[in-house]
Write a protein that holds these residues in place. Structure first.
Motif, PDB file in Angstrom:
ATOM      1  N   VAL A 280       0.833  -1.200   0.000  1.00 42.45           N
ATOM      2  CA  VAL A 280       0.000   0.000   0.000  1.00 42.45           C
ATOM      3  C   VAL A 280       0.872   1.256   0.000  1.00 42.45           C
ATOM      4  O   VAL A 280       0.624   2.201  -0.748  1.00 42.45           O
ATOM      5  CB  VAL A 280      -0.975  -0.011   1.207  1.00 42.45           C
ATOM      6  CG1 VAL A 280      -1.863   1.232   1.183  1.00 42.45           C
ATOM      7  CG2 VAL A 280      -1.840  -1.271   1.206  1.00 42.45           C
TER       8      VAL A 280
ATOM      9  N   VAL B  32      -7.572   1.596   2.238  1.00 42.57           N
ATOM     10  CA  VAL B  32      -7.753   0.182   1.919  1.00 42.57           C
ATOM     11  C   VAL B  32      -8.632  -0.453   2.993  1.00 42.57           C
ATOM     12  O   VAL B  32      -8.230  -0.553   4.157  1.00 42.57           O
ATOM     13  CB  VAL B  32      -6.397  -0.545   1.810  1.00 42.57           C
ATOM     14  CG1 VAL B  32      -6.595  -2.012   1.485  1.00 42.57           C
ATOM     15  CG2 VAL B  32      -5.528   0.133   0.758  1.00 42.57           C
TER      16      VAL B  32
ATOM     17  N   PHE C 298      -5.788  -6.484  -1.085  1.00 42.43           N
ATOM     18  CA  PHE C 298      -4.954  -5.548  -1.847  1.00 42.43           C
ATOM     19  C   PHE C 298      -3.810  -6.320  -2.484  1.00 42.43           C
ATOM     20  O   PHE C 298      -2.973  -6.901  -1.786  1.00 42.43           O
ATOM     21  CB  PHE C 298      -4.413  -4.443  -0.917  1.00 42.43           C
ATOM     22  CG  PHE C 298      -3.713  -3.331  -1.645  1.00 42.43           C
ATOM     23  CD1 PHE C 298      -4.415  -2.226  -2.083  1.00 42.43           C
ATOM     24  CD2 PHE C 298      -2.345  -3.386  -1.879  1.00 42.43           C
ATOM     25  CE1 PHE C 298      -3.778  -1.184  -2.751  1.00 42.43           C
ATOM     26  CE2 PHE C 298      -1.697  -2.357  -2.538  1.00 42.43           C
ATOM     27  CZ  PHE C 298      -2.416  -1.260  -2.979  1.00 42.43           C
TER      28      PHE C 298
ATOM     29  N   HIS D   3      -0.016  -6.689  -1.088  1.00 42.18           N
ATOM     30  CA  HIS D   3       0.056  -6.186   0.294  1.00 42.18           C
ATOM     31  C   HIS D   3       1.261  -6.798   1.007  1.00 42.18           C
ATOM     32  O   HIS D   3       1.538  -7.983   0.886  1.00 42.18           O
ATOM     33  CB  HIS D   3      -1.221  -6.528   1.058  1.00 42.18           C
ATOM     34  CG  HIS D   3      -1.123  -6.283   2.524  1.00 42.18           C
ATOM     35  ND1 HIS D   3      -0.970  -5.022   3.057  1.00 42.18           N
ATOM     36  CD2 HIS D   3      -1.131  -7.139   3.566  1.00 42.18           C
ATOM     37  CE1 HIS D   3      -0.901  -5.113   4.372  1.00 42.18           C
ATOM     38  NE2 HIS D   3      -0.999  -6.386   4.716  1.00 42.18           N
TER      39      HIS D   3
ATOM     40  N   SER E 236      -6.921  -3.205   7.876  1.00 42.53           N
ATOM     41  CA  SER E 236      -7.190  -2.055   7.000  1.00 42.53           C
ATOM     42  C   SER E 236      -6.058  -1.049   7.175  1.00 42.53           C
ATOM     43  O   SER E 236      -5.299  -1.106   8.144  1.00 42.53           O
ATOM     44  CB  SER E 236      -8.550  -1.425   7.306  1.00 42.53           C
ATOM     45  OG  SER E 236      -8.597  -0.908   8.613  1.00 42.53           O
TER      46      SER E 236
END
Length: 157
Positions: free
Chosen positions: A75, A88, A94, A97, A106
Motif C-alpha cells: 500500500v 484500503v 490488496f 500487500h 485495513s
C-alpha cells in the motif's frame, strides 16, 4: 467522542508541537505518538521516508515494521507511485500487500509530496476492516500539510 472532534483535538496537539520546532525527526516522532495514542482501533501509526530510491522506516508507534519498501510495492509503495492517498478497507484483498503485522486488516497511506517530489508517507494500520474513511483521509492529509509546512525536509542520513 465523535471522530471529527477527535481529529480537531489531534490537529490542536500537532500544531502546538510543531509551532516551535522544525526538526523533521522530532516532529514525525511526536505526530506518530499523537495519532497512535488518540485514534481508536489503530495498531500502527508512523512514517516511511523516501531515501535511496525506496521508502525507509521512520518514526512510528506500534510493533516493529518492515524497514524498506520499494516503489509500487504494498500500500505504501503504491501510494507514492500514484502520488495519492490510499484507503484500503481490507489489506488482504490488496494485490501485493506487505504483511508487516498479520493483525492489520485495513490501512490508510497519505503520501508526503513537496514540489512534486515524494518525501515519504504517513501510514496507519488497524486490526479492524473498513476502519478508515474519507473523514480520516481529510484530516490526515491536513496533518501531512502541517508537517510539510512546519518541518525542515532537507534531511540527509
Amino acid at each position: 467522542m465523535k471522530k471529527d472532534k477527535v481529529y480537531e483535538n489531534i490537529l490542536l496537539q500537532v500544531k502546538g508541537l510543531i509551532s516551535a520546532e522544525n526538526n523533521l525527526i522530532a516532529n514525525l516522532a511526536n505526530v506518530s505518538a499523537v495519532l497512535y495514542n488518540n485514534l481508536d482501533q489503530v495498531n500502527w501509526a508512523g512514517f516511511y521516508l523516501w531515501q535511496e530510491e525506496q521508502l525507509i522506516l521512520g518514526p512510528f508507534q506500534g510493533k516493529s515494521a518492515c524497514v524498506r519498501i520499494e516503489k509500487g510495492k504494498g500500500v505504501c509503495g503504491t501510494s507514492i507511485e500514484k502520488k495519492e492517498t490510499l484507503v484500503v478497507e481490507d489489506v488482504h484483498q490488496f494485490s501485493g500487500h506487505i504483511a508487516c503485522d498479520s493483525a492489520s486488516n485495513s490501512e490508510i497511506v497519505v503520501p508526503i509530496i513537496i514540489n512534486d517530489k515524494v518525501k515519504g508517507v504517513l501510514d496507519i494500520d488497524s486490526p479492524i476492516k473498513n476502519r478508515f474513511d474519507r473523514l480520516d483521509q481529510k484530516y490526515l492529509e491536513e496533518i501531512v500539510e502541517i508537517l510539510i509546512k512546519g518541518s525542515n525536509w532537507s534531511y540527509s542520513l
